[in-house]
Design an enzyme around this catalytic site. Sequence first.
Site, PDB file in Angstrom:
ATOM      1  N   GLY A  14       8.583   9.572   2.790  1.00 44.61           N
ATOM      2  CA  GLY A  14       8.963   8.003   2.630  1.00 44.61           C
ATOM      3  C   GLY A  14       9.699   7.067   1.170  1.00 44.61           C
ATOM      4  O   GLY A  14       8.649   7.984  -0.015  1.00 44.61           O
ATOM      5  N   GLY A  16      10.540   4.104   0.879  1.00 47.11           N
ATOM      6  CA  GLY A  16      10.995   2.942   1.042  1.00 47.11           C
ATOM      7  C   GLY A  16      10.102   2.837  -0.237  1.00 47.11           C
ATOM      8  O   GLY A  16       9.748   3.164  -0.965  1.00 47.11           O
ATOM      9  N   GLY A  19       6.472   4.004  -0.350  1.00 43.65           N
ATOM     10  CA  GLY A  19       6.885   5.546  -1.437  1.00 43.65           C
ATOM     11  C   GLY A  19       6.969   5.610  -2.529  1.00 43.65           C
ATOM     12  O   GLY A  19       6.233   6.472  -3.284  1.00 43.65           O
ATOM     13  N   ARG A 283       4.573 -17.179  12.340  1.00 37.84           N
ATOM     14  CA  ARG A 283       5.638 -16.958  13.272  1.00 37.84           C
ATOM     15  C   ARG A 283       5.543 -16.512  14.777  1.00 37.84           C
ATOM     16  O   ARG A 283       6.969 -16.735  15.704  1.00 37.84           O
ATOM     17  CB  ARG A 283       6.375 -15.620  12.593  1.00 37.84           C
ATOM     18  CG  ARG A 283       7.182 -15.700  11.385  1.00 37.84           C
ATOM     19  CD  ARG A 283       7.159 -13.585  10.877  1.00 37.84           C
ATOM     20  NE  ARG A 283       7.411 -14.302   9.006  1.00 37.84           N
ATOM     21  CZ  ARG A 283       7.867 -13.332   8.143  1.00 37.84           C
ATOM     22  NH1 ARG A 283       8.059 -11.856   9.235  1.00 37.84           N
ATOM     23  NH2 ARG A 283       8.680 -13.319   7.514  1.00 37.84           N
TER      24      ARG A 283
END
Length: 371
Positions: A14, A16, A19, A283
């Site tokens: 990963g 992103g 990571g 939310r």
Amino acid sequence: MEGSISSWDVVIVGGGLTGLRAALQVSRAGLAVAVISKVHPLRSHSVAAQGGMNAALGNVKGEDGAEDSWESHAFDTVKGADFLADQDAVALMCREAPATVIGLEHLGTAWSRLPDGKIAQRPFGGAGFPRTCYAEDRTGHHVLHTLFQQVLGRDIPVFGEYFVTSLVVDGGRCTGCTALEIMTGTVHGFRARATLLATGGFGRIFSRSTNALINTGDGMALAFRAGAPLKDMEFVQFHPTTLFGTNILISEAARGEGGTLVNRDGERFMARYAPRAMELAPRDVVARAIAEEIAAGRGFDGGYVHLDLRHLGPGVIGERLPGIRQIAMDFSGVDPVTEPIPVQPGQHYSMGGIGVDIGGRSALPGLFAAW
Ligand SMILES: Cc1cc2nc3c(=O)[nH]c(=O)nc-3n(C[C@H](O)[C@H](O)[C@H](O)COP(=O)(O)OP(=O)(O)OC[C@H]3O[C@@H](n4cnc5c(N)ncnc54)[C@H](O)[C@@H]3O)c2cc1C
């Protein structure tokens, strides 16, 4: 082409925010670390994060001049989770958030600023204080670029466009993974003392999702097949405001800055569902309210309501929500300065995943996960 086998202290799957941040930390500890990502790291979905990051810096006072604290952040998080969140993990996250944001600042993140020069903070749903630190409405873009530069600066090897196909388990322990080099079709082996899955969510199993096409839950499948149990997979967050038709995210920042939700009767309907918090209720509350309005026939044809930003004016929209304006214009032909944005709820965040303890350890020795 012939495949290779390499050995590392830590392999991170990963590229992103999770990571890359983990890779920096492991590298600072003097360990040999490699990052593997099925896309170029800068195409990881983190780049799309818009509204910001919560941390109780206390740079903006709350009502009555009250000052934010990590305890208030933790309380809001536990309450917003309907008391189902792991409270030890919440406490850790909230306690460390201010230092994390300031740490990202020191690495080079261009946070938006208050007039006094401090990191700007704005209100977000379910938060008792203006707590969200942001870089315009492109926070993920700014932070991901900062972290990638740092990873390059430390010469951390990044295997971009390598698709991890399985974890290797030997003697009841994860000892690395195999990956397909997409460009050549070659399979490579990565031996590791520790393997960290930082592979993001599974949003694309839903037809209406804010997530990129790459968010297919690979990491969870890899771990599950290797024998590590998954946890809380039913906890899926639906974001109230995604652009009707495409489901591109229209950040909560738009409501944080004062945007209002209106049904086809011109009614600011959140007054009926959350009279105090209104559009900044958690939310799930706002998403359910919109779904109820649409189901009751008070939505617009096709199934959406209006998010109205017009009263904010071109100045605030241009300075604090430029990305939102661009998305609305490019993908819906609507300029929020002069027209309301058509929005509907959509899948947004995968809260469940690989079962780990507070240190990120899964049930399979040698395998860790974070997101
Ligand atoms: C539109 C949008 C806006 C958001 N806005 C905010 C916000 O304002 N504030 C906030 O706090 N959060 C926000 N979020 C959530 C936030 O973006 C995510 O929680 C965060 O970016 C996840 O980061 P990550 O590194 O864990 O995963 P990702 O950024 O998704 O990265 C996953 C990585 O795993 C790699 N990968 C996956 N499978 C494999 C495989 N099989 N082999 C090799 N590599 C693989 C991918 O290539 C990628 O590099 C938003 C989310 C969305 C969808």
